[in-house]
Structures are given as structure tokens and as C-alpha cells.
Design a protein around this motif. Structure first.
Motif, PDB file in Angstrom:
ATOM      1  N   ALA A  12       0.805  -1.240   0.000  1.00 51.49           N
ATOM      2  CA  ALA A  12       0.000   0.000   0.000  1.00 51.49           C
ATOM      3  C   ALA A  12       0.825   1.272   0.000  1.00 51.49           C
ATOM      4  N   THR A  13       2.091   1.181  -0.438  1.00 50.46           N
ATOM      5  CA  THR A  13       2.823   2.430  -0.716  1.00 50.46           C
ATOM      6  C   THR A  13       2.335   2.969  -2.065  1.00 50.46           C
ATOM      7  N   PHE A  14       2.648   4.237  -2.312  1.00 46.13           N
ATOM      8  CA  PHE A  14       2.398   4.790  -3.644  1.00 46.13           C
ATOM      9  C   PHE A  14       3.219   4.008  -4.669  1.00 46.13           C
ATOM     10  N   THR A 106       5.333   9.925   8.641  1.00 48.57           N
ATOM     11  CA  THR A 106       5.148   9.741   7.200  1.00 48.57           C
ATOM     12  C   THR A 106       6.487   9.732   6.482  1.00 48.57           C
ATOM     13  N   HIS A 107       6.440   9.657   5.148  1.00 52.73           N
ATOM     14  CA  HIS A 107       7.626   9.703   4.274  1.00 52.73           C
ATOM     15  C   HIS A 107       7.983  11.174   4.010  1.00 52.73           C
ATOM     16  N   PRO A 108       9.291  11.488   3.814  1.00 55.22           N
ATOM     17  CA  PRO A 108       9.680  12.895   3.609  1.00 55.22           C
ATOM     18  C   PRO A 108       8.936  13.603   2.469  1.00 55.22           C
ATOM     19  N   VAL A 109       8.650  12.923   1.382  1.00 53.16           N
ATOM     20  CA  VAL A 109       7.952  13.570   0.250  1.00 53.16           C
ATOM     21  C   VAL A 109       6.536  13.961   0.672  1.00 53.16           C
ATOM     22  N   ALA A 110       5.893  13.123   1.459  1.00 54.71           N
ATOM     23  CA  ALA A 110       4.539  13.425   1.942  1.00 54.71           C
ATOM     24  C   ALA A 110       4.590  14.549   2.985  1.00 54.71           C
ATOM     25  N   PRO A 131      10.514   5.411   6.506  1.00 53.62           N
ATOM     26  CA  PRO A 131      10.969   4.977   5.180  1.00 53.62           C
ATOM     27  C   PRO A 131       9.891   4.984   4.100  1.00 53.62           C
ATOM     28  N   SER A 132       8.599   4.909   4.482  1.00 53.16           N
ATOM     29  CA  SER A 132       7.533   4.978   3.471  1.00 53.16           C
ATOM     30  C   SER A 132       6.225   5.339   4.169  1.00 53.16           C
ATOM     31  N   THR A 133       5.243   5.764   3.377  1.00 54.99           N
ATOM     32  CA  THR A 133       3.943   6.130   3.955  1.00 54.99           C
ATOM     33  C   THR A 133       3.211   4.890   4.482  1.00 54.99           C
ATOM     34  N   ALA A 134       3.452   3.739   3.857  1.00 57.24           N
ATOM     35  CA  ALA A 134       2.774   2.525   4.311  1.00 57.24           C
ATOM     36  C   ALA A 134       3.422   1.984   5.585  1.00 57.24           C
ATOM     37  N   ALA A 135       4.757   2.111   5.689  1.00 61.01           N
ATOM     38  CA  ALA A 135       5.424   1.714   6.942  1.00 61.01           C
ATOM     39  C   ALA A 135       4.900   2.593   8.070  1.00 61.01           C
ATOM     40  N   ARG A 183       6.831  10.676 -10.060  1.00 62.65           N
ATOM     41  CA  ARG A 183       7.417   9.882 -11.145  1.00 62.65           C
ATOM     42  C   ARG A 183       8.167   8.708 -10.532  1.00 62.65           C
ATOM     43  N   PHE A 184       7.878   7.524 -11.024  1.00 62.77           N
ATOM     44  CA  PHE A 184       8.527   6.302 -10.542  1.00 62.77           C
ATOM     45  C   PHE A 184       9.290   5.678 -11.706  1.00 62.77           C
ATOM     46  N   VAL A 185      10.426   5.057 -11.407  1.00 61.93           N
ATOM     47  CA  VAL A 185      11.186   4.422 -12.487  1.00 61.93           C
ATOM     48  C   VAL A 185      11.411   2.943 -12.179  1.00 61.93           C
TER      49      VAL A 185
HETATM   50  O1  PPY Z   1       6.033   6.124   0.888  1.00 58.44           O
HETATM   51  C1  PPY Z   1       5.434   5.788  -0.151  1.00 58.44           C
HETATM   52  O2  PPY Z   1       4.265   5.393  -0.192  1.00 58.44           O
HETATM   53  C2  PPY Z   1       6.150   5.885  -1.415  1.00 58.44           C
HETATM   54  O3  PPY Z   1       5.894   5.150  -2.328  1.00 58.44           O
HETATM   55  C3  PPY Z   1       7.118   7.021  -1.570  1.00 58.44           C
HETATM   56  C4  PPY Z   1       6.311   8.262  -1.841  1.00 58.44           C
HETATM   57  C5  PPY Z   1       5.906   9.070  -0.801  1.00 58.44           C
HETATM   58  C6  PPY Z   1       5.135  10.197  -1.077  1.00 58.44           C
HETATM   59  C7  PPY Z   1       4.770  10.506  -2.368  1.00 58.44           C
HETATM   60  C8  PPY Z   1       5.166   9.677  -3.393  1.00 58.44           C
HETATM   61  C9  PPY Z   1       5.948   8.553  -3.143  1.00 58.44           C
END
Ligand code: PPY
Length: 311
Positions: A12-14, A106-110, A131-135, A183-185
Motif C-alpha cells: 500500500a505504498t504509492f 510519514t515519508h519525507p515527500v509526503a 521509510p515509506s507512507t505505508a510503513a 514519477r517512478f522508475v
Molecule cells: O512512501 C510511499 O508510499 C512511497 O511510495 C514514496 C512516496 C511518498 C510520497 C509521495 C510519493 C511517493
């Protein structure tokens, strides 16, 4: 045997949502990794065929953890990209009141995209990074304490994480830009790049030869004079001493396009090292115009002319 691919997990991560959108991964086994480093390491050791990782966000910019993995260590290749809209939800154990939320994870990007909402609505709350939004959602569901020993009240995660981890949504769409895209690679070991499609991107890392005035300009000139447009440039420390930086660059076009190939040869001449991280179809399908004098046949004509002069 089905192929195995790692992604930044847990479930359930992005990134998992993005992984499900890569055509190359249809029918493959998807394996969650706890960090970007672990996902990419599994590619380097050959444990998996490839890894899906986040690389860039439309609001927050580059994901440094991913860039640094690609810049350093054994060479890797990007073979595909996906763009995914991201919306953030505040999740808590059922029964929690919004007003009681003090510790968020949460994750740094969020965090970067939701901090304005948190400071407006929950001015006394702090946001820890994981480390991730789902963690983050899993640690709230399990009541796992953070490094300071206190239990988190809420997580900022993907809406799907609420269902997977049995959490309730206290607020939805709390990011500052509801049109945010990540963007994911897909990262694999280096191999022969796919064929050009007319809508491609190439990723490179340029390491300057010696620190001197105009070093970055010399790099940019290689692209400018050949009509190659940059879509991203990021400076990152090389890890070899203070002030030593390299440039991670995405350009429009494919290594098989003459203008991109010529620009890369120019880079090779002016840089200490150039790391080629792959040419792959761009996710937005944009076919940029080829400027006059920069098509494959323009370069072929010029080379034929020179050959003739040289006899
Ligand atoms: O933590 C996640 O769910 C990710 O996949 C990393 C992420 C976090 C926030 C926005 C996009 C990706």
C-alpha cells in the motif's frame, strides 16, 4: 519461472500502486523492500530482475535517496517510467479524535506536501519521518513506538493504506497541491536500451573534471548547441569530499537520436566521467519538436559532407 521485481514497500505504498502500472511487470511477482536502498540492492545482487522506486515529485522535486543510489555504486539502468497522481490521507486507529493527534509519521515527500495543512489544522503536532507512507501506517496500526519511545497517533499515507492496515481516515486530500504527481522508475542492471519511440527520455550523470568557472555551462552547452531539451537537472554530492558535486540530468530524446548521441560525446570530452542511466519511453507521451538542423538526417548530411572534404 515468473520474474521477481522489488518495490519500496510495505504493501500500500504509492510505489506499489505505481508498480502495478508498469506494463513490463504484468504477471511478475512483486516483492516489498523496506527501503529504496534495499530494493536497488536486490537488483545489484541479482535477487530480482528490477526495482520500482520513486524518483521525482511535481511539488517536492527529486527523491534524493533514489538519485544517490543511481549515482553511486555499481551501474544501473532505468528502463521505464510511470507518472502517478498522489493524494494524502491522515490515518489513525479507529476512535482517535483529530483534535488528539500530536505525533504524526510519514515519508519525507509526503511531509513536504502536507506540512502546511498540519501546521494550520494541528499546530501542536510534530511530524516524524519514516521509510515509506505505508510503513508509517503499519506503525500506527501496530502501536510501534518511534525512536524516542512514544507511539504515533496518525500517519500520512495513501488512501489505500487505511484499508490495508485497518485505520480510519481523519482527513483526506491534505496535500498542498491536489494535482501533485510522482514519477517512478523501473531500475534494472545495464543492458541494451530499447528502441527509440519518438517520445523518449535519457538519464545521465555528469561528473565535472576539475572545479573551474563555467564547468556547468560547458555541460549545458553540449545539449543547447544540439537542440536537446533538459527536463530535469539536479546537483548531488559525489560523496568524495566537501564541495564535490555531480549533475543528474534528464533530457528529451534517445541515445539512438543523433543529437542526443552527439551531446553525450561532447559531455564525455568535457567531463571526468559520464554515467549513462538509460533511454526509455516517456510516461507523458509528449513528442517534442525536432529543431531545424538537429534531426538524424541533418547530422548524417553533415558527417557525409565532412567525409567528402577529407577525401
Ligand atoms: O512512501 C510511499 O508510499 C512511497 O511510495 C514514496 C512516496 C511518498 C510520497 C509521495 C510519493 C511517493
Amino acid at each position: 519461472m515468473t520474474e521477481r521485481y522489488a518495490y519500496l514497500g510495505p504493501e500500500a505504498t504509492f510505489t506499489e500502486a505505481a508498480a502495478l502500472r508498469f506494463p513490463a511487470l504484468a504477471g511478475a511477482t512483486l516483492e516489498p523492500s523496506p527501503t529504496v536502498h534495499a530494493a536497488i540492492n536486490a537488483v545489484r545482487t541479482g535477487e530480482v530482475t528490477g526495482a520500482v522506486v520513486p524518483v521525482e515529485n511535481s511539488v517536492e522535486g527529486s527523491v534524493n535517496a533514489t538519485l544517490d543510489e543511481l549515482i553511486r555504486g555499481e551501474p544501473l539502468a532505468i528502463t521505464a517510467e510511470v507518472l502517478l497522481p498522489v493524494t494524502f490521507t491522515l490515518l489513525a486507529r479507529p476512535g482517535t479524535d483529530l483534535a488528539d493527534v500530536r505525533r504524526i509519521v510519514t515519508h519525507p515527500v509526503a511531509e513536504a506536501q502536507c506540512r502546511a495543512w498540519v501546521s494550520a489544522k494541528l499546530p501542536h503536532a510534530t511530524i516524524a519521518l519514516g521509510p515509506s507512507t505505508a510503513a508509517a501506517a503499519a506503525s500506527v496500526a501496530n502501536g510501534t513506538p518511534g525512536p524516542d519511545g512514544t507511539v504515533y497517533d496518525a500517519a500520512i499515507s495513501a488512501p489505500l493504506a487505511g484499508e490495508r492496515y485497518g485505520l480510519a481516515a481523519l482527513a483526506v486530500d491534505i496535500g498542498e497541491d491536489s494535482d501533485a504527481v510522482t514519477r517512478f522508475v523501473l531500475v534494472t542492471l545495464p543492458g541494451k536500451p530499447g528502441r527509440p519511440t519518438g517520445s523518449d527520455k535519457t538519464t545521465l550523470v555528469a561528473f565535472i573534471r576539475d572545479d573551474h568557472p563555467g564547468a556547468l555551462l560547458e555541460i549545458l552547452e553540449q545539449f543547447a548547441t544540439r537542440g536537446v531539451n533538459l527536463t530535469r537537472i539536479e546537483s548531488r554530492p559525489t560523496g568524495n569530499g566537501m564541495g564535490r558535486y555531480c549533475f543528474a540530468i534528464d533530457v528529451e530524446g534517445h541515445v539512438a537520436d543523433a543529437r542526443v548521441g552527439e551531446a553525450m560525446m561532447g559531455l564525455r570530452r568535457v567531463c571526468a566521467t559520464v554515467r549513462f542511466l538509460g533511454s526509455y519511453p516517456r510516461a507523458d507521451g509528449v513528442r517534442p519538436p525536432v529543431l531545424p538542423g538537429t534531426s538524424n538526417s541533418d547530422f548524417a548530411d553533415a558527417a557525409a559532407w565532412l567525409d567528402q572534404l577529407r577525401g
